[in-house]
Design a protein around this motif. Structure first.
Motif, PDB file in Angstrom:
ATOM      1  N   TYR A  90       0.794  -1.238  -0.116  1.00 47.82           N
ATOM      2  CA  TYR A  90       0.080   0.078   0.006  1.00 47.82           C
ATOM      3  C   TYR A  90       0.812   1.227  -0.130  1.00 47.82           C
ATOM      4  O   TYR A  90       1.925   1.386   0.624  1.00 47.82           O
ATOM      5  N   SER A  91       0.068   2.382  -0.522  1.00 45.82           N
ATOM      6  CA  SER A  91       0.957   3.633  -0.380  1.00 45.82           C
ATOM      7  C   SER A  91      -0.442   4.740  -0.271  1.00 45.82           C
ATOM      8  O   SER A  91      -1.539   4.240  -0.573  1.00 45.82           O
ATOM      9  N   ILE A  92       0.018   5.802   0.536  1.00 47.18           N
ATOM     10  CA  ILE A  92      -0.995   6.789   0.786  1.00 47.18           C
ATOM     11  C   ILE A  92      -0.636   7.810   0.401  1.00 47.18           C
ATOM     12  O   ILE A  92       0.567   8.491   0.867  1.00 47.18           O
ATOM     13  N   ILE A  93      -1.375   8.977   0.008  1.00 51.67           N
ATOM     14  CA  ILE A  93      -1.296  10.349  -0.305  1.00 51.67           C
ATOM     15  C   ILE A  93      -2.201  11.178   0.752  1.00 51.67           C
ATOM     16  O   ILE A  93      -3.430  10.990   0.108  1.00 51.67           O
ATOM     17  N   PRO A  94      -1.984  11.641   1.781  1.00 55.34           N
ATOM     18  CA  PRO A  94      -2.618  12.569   2.580  1.00 55.34           C
ATOM     19  C   PRO A  94      -2.567  13.783   2.367  1.00 55.34           C
ATOM     20  O   PRO A  94      -1.659  14.511   2.057  1.00 55.34           O
TER      21      PRO A  94
END
Length: 200
Positions: A90-94
């Motif tokens: 997974y990767s996240i852009i907050p």
């Protein structure tokens, strides 16, 4: 969701506009560490990333901020009796807007914080069963919110936050009679975020 992203974008540009007038805002660049919790912790490993924040004092002990970043989580593998396994990545852009309350003076010492915005989650899945491997990917953008605390010392800002974000999933199946069944579900995931930043 598009409305939320638009509001966040307008908020960010509003902060930048205020900074032109007030001249007191500060940028900071930070290293992020994310510790997945709950169900999210079963499918995601330790997260590492970077973030950029803009903070603007608006009152004696209160400042507002806009933060954007990127966090990549380590791979996790779930195996079932040696017959099948799935690897998760997974990767996240907050992107979040928030506020800080300083207990002593603005941009100095201990503070409490709150944030709200969106988290864009991208996932990759590799499933292996009976010698057959399939690759899939998915992306999801949902509401996010956090509560935290930290310490600001001159050019250094260290903060810890409890971060929550929502995920919406839609699955379509066909029953015994050939009817199509669509199931929509929403879940709330979380991680503990630690940020160490240099303030410009």
């Amino acid at each position: 969701m598009k409305k939320i992203i638009s509001i966040l974008s307008l908020g960010f540009f509003a902060l930048a506009s205020l900074n032109v007038q007030a001249g007191d805002g500060k940028f900071s660049a930070g290293a992020e560490v994310a510790l997945p919790m709950g169900d999210f912790g079963d499918a995601a490993g330790l997260g590492l990333g970077l973030s950029l924040r803009y903070e603007l004092p608006v009152a004696d002990k209160i400042s507002v901020m806009a933060t954007a970043g990127y966090v990549s989580f380590g791979k996790e593998t779930i195996e079932i009796s040696g017959l099948a396994k799935t690897e998760y990545s997974y990767s996240i852009i907050p992107v979040q807007l928030g506020a800080k309350y300083y207990f002593n003076e603005i941009m100095n010492g201990f503070y409490g914080s709150g944030e709200i915005g969106v988290h864009s989650l991208n996932g990759k899945f590799k499933a292996t069963s009976l010698g057959i491997t399939t690759d899939n990917s998915d992306s999801n953008t949902g509401l996010s919110y956090a509560i935290g605390a930290g310490y600001h010392l001159s050019k250094i800002d260290i903060g810890v936050r409890y971060q929550l974000f929502t995920l919406s999933t839609t699955s379509t199946n066909t029953d015994f009679f050939g009817n199509t069944i669509t199931v929509k579900a929403t879940s709330t995931e979380s991680y503990l975020g630690i940020r160490a930043a240099f303030v410009f």
